[in-house]
Motif scaffolding. Structure first.
Motif, short mmCIF file in Angstrom:
data_model
loop_
_atom_site.label_atom_id
_atom_site.label_comp_id
_atom_site.label_asym_id
_atom_site.label_seq_id
_atom_site.Cartn_x
_atom_site.Cartn_y
_atom_site.Cartn_z
N LEU A 1 0.84 -1.19 0.00
CA LEU A 1 0.00 0.00 0.00
C LEU A 1 0.88 1.24 0.00
O LEU A 1 1.88 1.31 0.71
CB LEU A 1 -0.90 0.03 1.24
N PRO A 2 0.52 2.27 -0.76
CA PRO A 2 1.28 3.52 -0.74
C PRO A 2 1.26 4.14 0.66
O PRO A 2 0.31 3.93 1.42
CB PRO A 2 0.54 4.41 -1.74
N PRO A 3 2.31 4.88 1.02
CA PRO A 3 2.40 5.48 2.36
C PRO A 3 1.18 6.31 2.75
O PRO A 3 0.75 6.28 3.91
CB PRO A 3 3.66 6.35 2.27
N MET A 4 0.61 7.06 1.79
CA MET A 4 -0.54 7.89 2.13
C MET A 4 -1.71 7.04 2.61
O MET A 4 -2.36 7.35 3.61
CB MET A 4 -0.96 8.73 0.91
N LYS A 5 -1.98 5.94 1.93
CA LYS A 5 -3.09 5.09 2.32
C LYS A 5 -2.82 4.42 3.67
O LYS A 5 -3.72 4.32 4.52
CB LYS A 5 -3.36 4.03 1.25
N ARG A 6 -1.60 3.99 3.89
CA ARG A 6 -1.26 3.39 5.18
C ARG A 6 -1.45 4.40 6.31
O ARG A 6 -1.98 4.07 7.37
CB ARG A 6 0.19 2.89 5.17
N ASN A 7 -1.05 5.63 6.07
CA ASN A 7 -1.17 6.66 7.08
C ASN A 7 -2.63 6.97 7.40
O ASN A 7 -3.01 7.09 8.58
CB ASN A 7 -0.46 7.94 6.62
N VAL A 8 -3.44 7.10 6.37
CA VAL A 8 -4.86 7.40 6.59
C VAL A 8 -5.54 6.26 7.34
O VAL A 8 -6.28 6.48 8.31
CB VAL A 8 -5.58 7.67 5.25
N LEU A 9 -5.31 5.03 6.91
CA LEU A 9 -5.91 3.88 7.56
C LEU A 9 -5.49 3.78 9.03
O LEU A 9 -6.34 3.58 9.92
CB LEU A 9 -5.52 2.60 6.83
N LEU A 10 -4.21 3.94 9.29
CA LEU A 10 -3.71 3.83 10.65
C LEU A 10 -4.30 4.91 11.54
O LEU A 10 -4.75 4.64 12.66
CB LEU A 10 -2.18 3.92 10.66
N TYR A 11 -4.33 6.14 11.03
CA TYR A 11 -4.86 7.23 11.86
C TYR A 11 -6.35 7.05 12.12
O TYR A 11 -6.82 7.20 13.26
CB TYR A 11 -4.63 8.59 11.20
N GLU A 12 -7.12 6.76 11.09
CA GLU A 12 -8.57 6.67 11.25
C GLU A 12 -8.97 5.54 12.19
O GLU A 12 -9.85 5.70 13.04
CB GLU A 12 -9.25 6.50 9.89
N ILE A 13 -8.34 4.39 12.07
CA ILE A 13 -8.68 3.26 12.93
C ILE A 13 -8.20 3.51 14.36
O ILE A 13 -8.91 3.22 15.33
CB ILE A 13 -8.12 1.95 12.35
N SER A 14 -7.02 4.08 14.51
CA SER A 14 -6.51 4.41 15.84
C SER A 14 -7.40 5.45 16.51
O SER A 14 -7.66 5.38 17.72
CB SER A 14 -5.08 4.94 15.75
N SER A 15 -7.89 6.42 15.76
CA SER A 15 -8.78 7.44 16.30
C SER A 15 -10.10 6.83 16.75
O SER A 15 -10.70 7.27 17.74
CB SER A 15 -9.04 8.53 15.25
N SER A 16 -10.56 5.82 16.01
CA SER A 16 -11.79 5.13 16.41
C SER A 16 -11.60 4.42 17.75
O SER A 16 -12.50 4.40 18.60
CB SER A 16 -12.20 4.13 15.33
N VAL A 17 -10.41 3.84 17.96
CA VAL A 17 -10.10 3.22 19.25
C VAL A 17 -10.12 4.28 20.35
O VAL A 17 -10.76 4.10 21.41
CB VAL A 17 -8.73 2.52 19.21
N ALA A 18 -9.45 5.40 20.12
CA ALA A 18 -9.39 6.47 21.12
C ALA A 18 -10.78 7.00 21.45
O ALA A 18 -11.09 7.29 22.61
CB ALA A 18 -8.50 7.60 20.60
N GLU A 19 -11.61 7.10 20.44
CA GLU A 19 -12.97 7.60 20.63
C GLU A 19 -13.75 6.73 21.60
O GLU A 19 -14.53 7.23 22.43
CB GLU A 19 -13.68 7.64 19.27
N LYS A 20 -13.55 5.41 21.54
CA LYS A 20 -14.29 4.52 22.42
C LYS A 20 -13.91 4.73 23.89
O LYS A 20 -14.74 4.63 24.78
CB LYS A 20 -14.06 3.05 22.03
N PHE A 21 -12.65 5.07 24.14
CA PHE A 21 -12.25 5.38 25.51
C PHE A 21 -12.92 6.67 25.99
O PHE A 21 -13.31 6.78 27.16
CB PHE A 21 -10.72 5.50 25.62
N THR A 22 -13.08 7.62 25.10
CA THR A 22 -13.78 8.86 25.46
C THR A 22 -15.21 8.57 25.88
O THR A 22 -15.70 9.10 26.89
CB THR A 22 -13.77 9.84 24.27
#
Length: 317
Positions: free
Chosen positions: A255-276
């Motif tokens: 996967l190109p770096p841009m796609k890896r970065n977007v996927l990693l950030y969005e999924i990690s943010s979803s994890v963080a959101e659940k703790f909120t």
């Protein structure tokens, strides 16, 4: 084998007990100058009110553009899966039955879609606060080259500042079908999957500065309210953990770096959101157990996502 698209745009409307608001959503579509180019699918998700009757009346009045699909209740993802199977449009997008479209902007979008082949078209949206009547426009990024076909991998997406939610997104139907994009059934909050799962397969995108989607916000009966999240937190966590699994099964090396970065950030943010949301509960032994177990599960599934999660701006401190 599916036939070639006979319409320009499929609009999938998830409708569960929406007799009060469904007519507004449909009226915003049938007033379009491009009605003949629209494939409007009302997915009645096991409603117990007159939602189906309203859908039938519009189907009878506009038989070449509106179809009513009746099904047992299966929650949001099931409405997407069901409508995508029968979609006739070259492009596909969503509309919740309690929201509506700006008809003039819809016309501009359809006109653009008729003459493009990009995989994703991104448009702004307007949020309407039910409590204050305030309207907030969620705009395109400054770097968006309006109306031009762009390579996704060369776009300077900074997901901490901007990544399009479902309200902004119009996908090519073939991209979703050809890559077997399916959404979890029996749970709310699956619009996140709808946005994230196609990312590895997107090649070209375009931006159009037309606020098509009009988003009703602030009502206590919505799935995005804090009280709804508290009632459905386990389902929300399940969707997030499923997306961690999705990330783990991708061929990240290719996967190109841009796609890896977007996927990693969005999924990690979803994890963080659940703790909120978990922290919005009254502290007790059960809540602490759920939080610890959720953290442990994320750790076990992906140290990479966990480490990214605790550095996101929405991780509670």
């Amino acid at each position: 084998m599916l036939n070639r698209p006979s319409k320009t745009l499929t609009i999938s409307i998830a409708a569960y007990n929406m007799e009060r608001l469904l007519p507004r959503a449909l009226d915003s579509l049938v007033e379009s100058n491009y009605l003949s180019d629209l494939d409007i699918i009302i997915v009645n998700d096991g409603s117990t009110d007159s939602t189906a009757h309203i859908g039938q009346s519009y189907e009878q009045r506009y038989p070449s553009s509106i179809r009513l699909l009746d099904k047992e209740n299966g929650n949001y993802g099931s409405t997407i899966n069901a409508s995508l199977k029968i979609a006739r449009g070259k492009y596909y997008r969503l509309l919740d039955a309690d929201d509506w479209y700006n008809t003039k902007s819809l016309d501009s979008l359809v006109s653009f879609l008729k003459n493009t082949t990009v995989d994703l078209v991104i448009t702004p949206y307007v949020q309407h606060n039910e409590q204050t009547d305030e309207q907030t426009r969620f705009s395109l990024p400054d770097w968006a080259n309006i109306g031009k076909e762009l390579l996704y991998d060369q776009c300077p997406f900074n997901p901490e500042r901007f990544y399009p939610p479902m309200h902004m997104s119009t996908f090519k139907t073939a991209l979703l079908r050809d890559n077997n994009i399916t959404i979890t059934e029996g749970s709310a909050y699956t619009d996140f999957e709808f946005i994230i799962k196609p990312i590895p397969f997107i090649e070209q995108i375009a931006f159009l500065d037309e606020p098509v989607y009009q988003y009703r916000w602030g009502a206590s009966d919505q799935s995005v309210s804090i009280s709804s999240w508290q009632r459905n937190i386990e389902k929300g966590m399940g969707i997030t953990l499923g997306m961690v699994d999705y990330y783990n099964h991708l061929d990240l090396a290719h996967l190109p770096p841009m796609k890896r970065n977007v996927l990693l950030y969005e999924i990690s943010s979803s994890v963080a959101e659940k703790f909120t949301y978990l922290l919005s509960f009254k502290p007790n032994r059960k809540t602490r157990f759920v939080m610890k177990n959720f953290e442990k599960t994320v750790h076990e599934k992906s140290d990479v996502i966990w480490e990214r999660c605790i550095t996101t701006s929405n991780f509670p401190t």
